[in-house]
Enzyme design. Structure first.
Site, PDB file in Angstrom:
ATOM      1  N   LYS A  95     -25.363   0.909  46.253  1.00 18.31           N
ATOM      2  CA  LYS A  95     -25.937   1.781  45.228  1.00 18.31           C
ATOM      3  C   LYS A  95     -27.433   1.504  45.212  1.00 18.31           C
ATOM      4  O   LYS A  95     -27.872   0.438  44.777  1.00 18.31           O
ATOM      5  CB  LYS A  95     -25.318   1.501  43.861  1.00 18.31           C
ATOM      6  CG  LYS A  95     -26.006   2.308  42.756  1.00 18.31           C
ATOM      7  CD  LYS A  95     -25.412   2.059  41.385  1.00 18.31           C
ATOM      8  CE  LYS A  95     -26.359   2.595  40.318  1.00 18.31           C
ATOM      9  NZ  LYS A  95     -25.865   2.334  38.965  1.00 18.31           N
ATOM     10  N   THR A 205     -21.644   0.334  30.812  1.00 14.79           N
ATOM     11  CA  THR A 205     -21.937  -0.093  29.442  1.00 14.79           C
ATOM     12  C   THR A 205     -20.894   0.359  28.425  1.00 14.79           C
ATOM     13  O   THR A 205     -20.402  -0.450  27.625  1.00 14.79           O
ATOM     14  CB  THR A 205     -23.325   0.434  29.014  1.00 14.79           C
ATOM     15  OG1 THR A 205     -24.294  -0.066  29.938  1.00 14.79           O
ATOM     16  CG2 THR A 205     -23.680  -0.033  27.611  1.00 14.79           C
TER      17      THR A 205
END
Lengths: 255, 66
Positions: A95, A205
């Site tokens: 990523k 998150t």
């Protein structure tokens, strides 16, 4: 089923491994999410206080590691992190994220494109994290990235998809899978991403900081399923005018 | 002799290998990525790679991240 760079994924939800209250909670939440790819970060070991090794908590048969280049402020730093990740047995999936501004953590398009070009040439499978810029998405596909990861809203903000029109254009033009990443704070946000045709979503998150991360992981997985099924079913057209759901004939007896 | 490991000075014996250093720090070699004088080492180099006076090492590992 979703295929990225020749690899099949049964789940369209990708997980993050940051911010969990403990490695055990992380492990349980990831299992509940059903995800098959998880992001990890690279950091200098704190020699006075070495953390638990998260690699040992995660079954590499079950999860494909997607090391990120978080913390990189330019292309050179991202490339260096990429090579460290590969050397550490993290595989060649990456990523790619380049975020020079710690306040907004918004990705640098120029440095991201530069790094992507170099890393693709170096046989990395690159999934770049970008602002929802349709032209940049095309440029990255041109240099050979395996997917595109446009942001919904800034990292860790839980604000949902503030970039909807641009993401719709990115999806319409995409020749590689589109993974909506960052800012997805609630199951409804990921359902929305999937409904408009995103191939997958990445959530960290919102699951990690939930009151019950394991239960929340399940909720996100259900929302991804629901959104994808809705997309495949074909949503009805939006209209500015009301259209009655009940027949408008056969009302003579009322008047 | 002195080396710099993760930004801090460390005293190690002469001819100390990367493996010995990692183990002496209480770490498992297979979980540590090593950059020695800006070159990334392969895991199979750890047991034989000797450190020198002033060697600069970075010991890196995977942590949770999004």
């Amino acid at each position: 089923m979703l295929t990225i760079a020749g690899r099949i994924f049964h789940s369209r939800l990708f997980g993050g491994t940051g911010k969990f209250s403990s490695p055990q909670v992380m492990k349980d939440a990831l299992e509940a999410s059903g995800c098959e790819m998880v992001t990890v970060a690279l950091r200098r070991i704190d020699l006075k206080n070495p953390e638990d090794d998260i690699m040992s908590m995660l079954d590499r048969q079950r999860y494909l590691f997607l090391p990120n280049t978080s913390g990189a402020r330019d292309a050179n730093e991202a490339v260096r992190l990429a090579h460290l990740a590969r050397a550490s047995g993290g595989g060649n999936w990456l990523k790619l994220e380049v975020t020079p501004d710690p306040r907004t953590l918004l990705p640098d398009p120029v440095e991201t494109l530069k790094a992507a070009e170099e890393l693709v040439k170096d046989d990395f499978i690159v999934l770049p994290y970008i602002n929802a810029d349709p032209i940049l998405a095309l440029r990255l596909q041109d240099v050979g990235t395996a997917a595109i990861m446009p942001l919904g809203s800034p990292i860790g903000t839980n604000q949902g998809i503030l970039t909807l029109p641009q993401i719709e254009i990115i999806i319409e033009q995409a020749r590689v899978p589109v993974v909506v990443d960052a800012g997805l704070g609630a199951p409804s946000h990921v359902a929305q991403a999937m409904e408009i045709g995103a191939d997958a979503v990445l959530v960290n998150t919102a699951i990690a900081v939930a009151g019950d991360p394991v239960k929340m992981a399940r909720a996100f997985a259900q929302a991804v399923e629901a959104g994808r099924t809705a997309f495949e079913s074909g949503l009805g057209k939006k209209s500015s005018r009301a259209e009655a759901s009940s027949p408008q004939v056969g009302l003579e007896f009322l008047r | 002799m002195k080396i710099i490991c993760n930004g801090e000075e460390q005293e190690v014996r002469t001819e100390c290998t990367v493996s010995e250093l990692i183990v002496s720090l209480g770490l498992k070699p297979e979980t540590v990525v090593v950059e020695c004088d800006a070159v990334i080492l392969k895991l199979d180099e750890y047991p034989t790679r000797q450190l020198h006076e002033g060697s600069r090492l970075e010991l890196i590992h995977f942590v949770g991240g999004g």
